[in-house]
Motif scaffolding. Sequence first.
Motif, mmCIF file in Angstrom:
data_model
loop_
_atom_site.group_PDB
_atom_site.id
_atom_site.type_symbol
_atom_site.label_atom_id
_atom_site.label_comp_id
_atom_site.label_asym_id
_atom_site.label_seq_id
_atom_site.Cartn_x
_atom_site.Cartn_y
_atom_site.Cartn_z
ATOM 1 N N ALA A 38 -28.229 2.857 16.346
ATOM 2 C CA ALA A 38 -28.251 2.893 14.882
ATOM 3 C C ALA A 38 -28.493 4.309 14.375
ATOM 4 O O ALA A 38 -27.927 4.719 13.352
ATOM 5 C CB ALA A 38 -29.327 1.947 14.360
ATOM 6 N N GLU A 42 -26.168 5.936 11.677
ATOM 7 C CA GLU A 42 -26.706 5.976 10.320
ATOM 8 C C GLU A 42 -26.296 7.258 9.599
ATOM 9 O O GLU A 42 -26.403 8.363 10.150
ATOM 10 C CB GLU A 42 -28.232 5.867 10.364
ATOM 11 C CG GLU A 42 -28.911 5.823 9.005
ATOM 12 C CD GLU A 42 -28.418 4.658 8.163
ATOM 13 O OE1 GLU A 42 -27.802 4.939 7.105
ATOM 14 O OE2 GLU A 42 -28.638 3.496 8.566
ATOM 15 N N PRO A 188 -34.919 -2.227 10.507
ATOM 16 C CA PRO A 188 -33.805 -3.097 10.878
ATOM 17 C C PRO A 188 -34.257 -4.363 11.599
ATOM 18 O O PRO A 188 -35.193 -4.346 12.391
ATOM 19 C CB PRO A 188 -32.937 -2.217 11.775
ATOM 20 C CG PRO A 188 -33.863 -1.185 12.326
ATOM 21 C CD PRO A 188 -34.895 -0.943 11.273
ATOM 22 N N GLU A 232 -21.733 -7.602 9.713
ATOM 23 C CA GLU A 232 -21.069 -6.635 8.833
ATOM 24 C C GLU A 232 -21.495 -6.840 7.386
ATOM 25 O O GLU A 232 -21.762 -5.869 6.654
ATOM 26 C CB GLU A 232 -19.555 -6.775 8.963
ATOM 27 C CG GLU A 232 -18.776 -5.784 8.113
ATOM 28 C CD GLU A 232 -17.279 -5.911 8.291
ATOM 29 O OE1 GLU A 232 -16.539 -5.096 7.679
ATOM 30 O OE2 GLU A 232 -16.825 -6.808 9.029
ATOM 31 N N ASN A 235 -25.250 -5.718 6.910
ATOM 32 C CA ASN A 235 -25.371 -4.259 6.862
ATOM 33 C C ASN A 235 -24.661 -3.672 5.645
ATOM 34 O O ASN A 235 -25.004 -2.573 5.191
ATOM 35 C CB ASN A 235 -24.838 -3.646 8.151
ATOM 36 C CG ASN A 235 -25.797 -3.835 9.313
ATOM 37 O OD1 ASN A 235 -27.001 -3.964 9.105
ATOM 38 N ND2 ASN A 235 -25.279 -3.862 10.528
ATOM 39 N N GLY A 240 -30.868 -1.156 4.494
ATOM 40 C CA GLY A 240 -31.132 -0.076 5.437
ATOM 41 C C GLY A 240 -32.486 -0.115 6.124
ATOM 42 O O GLY A 240 -33.349 -0.956 5.832
ATOM 43 N N SER A 247 -27.123 2.102 6.412
ATOM 44 C CA SER A 247 -26.103 1.199 6.925
ATOM 45 C C SER A 247 -26.617 0.231 7.972
ATOM 46 O O SER A 247 -25.878 -0.650 8.415
ATOM 47 C CB SER A 247 -24.944 2.020 7.525
ATOM 48 O OG SER A 247 -25.414 2.840 8.585
ATOM 49 N N CYS A 248 -27.881 0.368 8.408
ATOM 50 C CA CYS A 248 -28.413 -0.526 9.441
ATOM 51 C C CYS A 248 -29.571 -1.351 8.874
ATOM 52 O O CYS A 248 -30.733 -0.962 9.001
ATOM 53 C CB CYS A 248 -28.871 0.255 10.672
ATOM 54 S SG CYS A 248 -29.426 -0.826 12.011
ATOM 55 N N THR A 249 -29.214 -2.463 8.254
ATOM 56 C CA THR A 249 -30.230 -3.419 7.824
ATOM 57 C C THR A 249 -30.606 -4.337 8.979
ATOM 58 O O THR A 249 -31.748 -4.774 9.089
ATOM 59 C CB THR A 249 -29.711 -4.249 6.635
ATOM 60 O OG1 THR A 249 -29.359 -3.352 5.568
ATOM 61 C CG2 THR A 249 -30.750 -5.235 6.143
#
Length: 291
Positions: A38, A42, A188, A232, A235, A240, A247-249
């Motif tokens: 990630a 990110e 995340p 998808e 994210n 986040g 972009s990385c939940t």
Amino acid sequence: MSKTYEFTPEGVADAVYDAIRHCATHPRADVLAGFEQALQDEDQPRGCTVLEQLLENARIGHEDGVPICQDTGTTWVRLEVGRQLSVPGNILDLVDDAVARAYADGKLRMSVLRDALLDRTNTTNNTPAFSEVALVPGNGVTLHVMLKGGGSDNASRVVMLAPGAGPEGVRKVVLDCVREKAANACPPLIVGVGVGGTFDRVAGMAKHALLRPVGSPAASPEAAAFEAELLEAVNGTGIGPGALGGSCTALAVHVETGPCHIAALPVAVNMGCSAMRYASIQIIPNTAKEA
């Protein structure tokens, strides 16, 4: 954890004790690998900072033997026993004692109350553990131990959908839960999703889904494709790392499905936080006799 454990109450208790001590200070290897990937992907500076801090926190926990999160959680124990084996009736008798000793020896926070409604005083030893025995195919024995923080469990839900809601209804339940609750669950995340069963079973399916390693797809191509679609979308919310944007939940969305009543579509979401503390241990069934 390379020690071997026998299929006896003492052996299972020893494994639980060791797993708690290890999990409290060591994130799962697959989760760490997920953080590292990630960080490479990110594109938001604040998200990168959070991921760097999580990796540094993991290093300190490992090297200094200190908890990676102040919420050392409740202890969830699942003993999976092959159906070809007989199960001693007292197999979980010593688990609570092992939990109490592990939390005291590890100087871990005690977080369990005597009664959720009637007596909210601390039990002072983090017991009882939330334990279960499940019969599975084969003749092996596997012990799962998870330390589950309150914040991530609080961010979970069960919804009984109308059967016509279909995959889109399930997708909406997951995304609504993430949008409303993910920030409180320390992303995340690993998002466990259960679909099927009954009201009481579907939540267990969602929690069990958290056990699968990050990066391993579901067994069926259809479920794997649905997981990829959900990841998808999760994210894509932009929540986040640390809920500070990015972009990385979630590192993964894991889905478990099963049969259900024709008039039902049960759905459960159980979030695993960034401090995903879990161990899976093979128990030697040398004292168990084939049924």
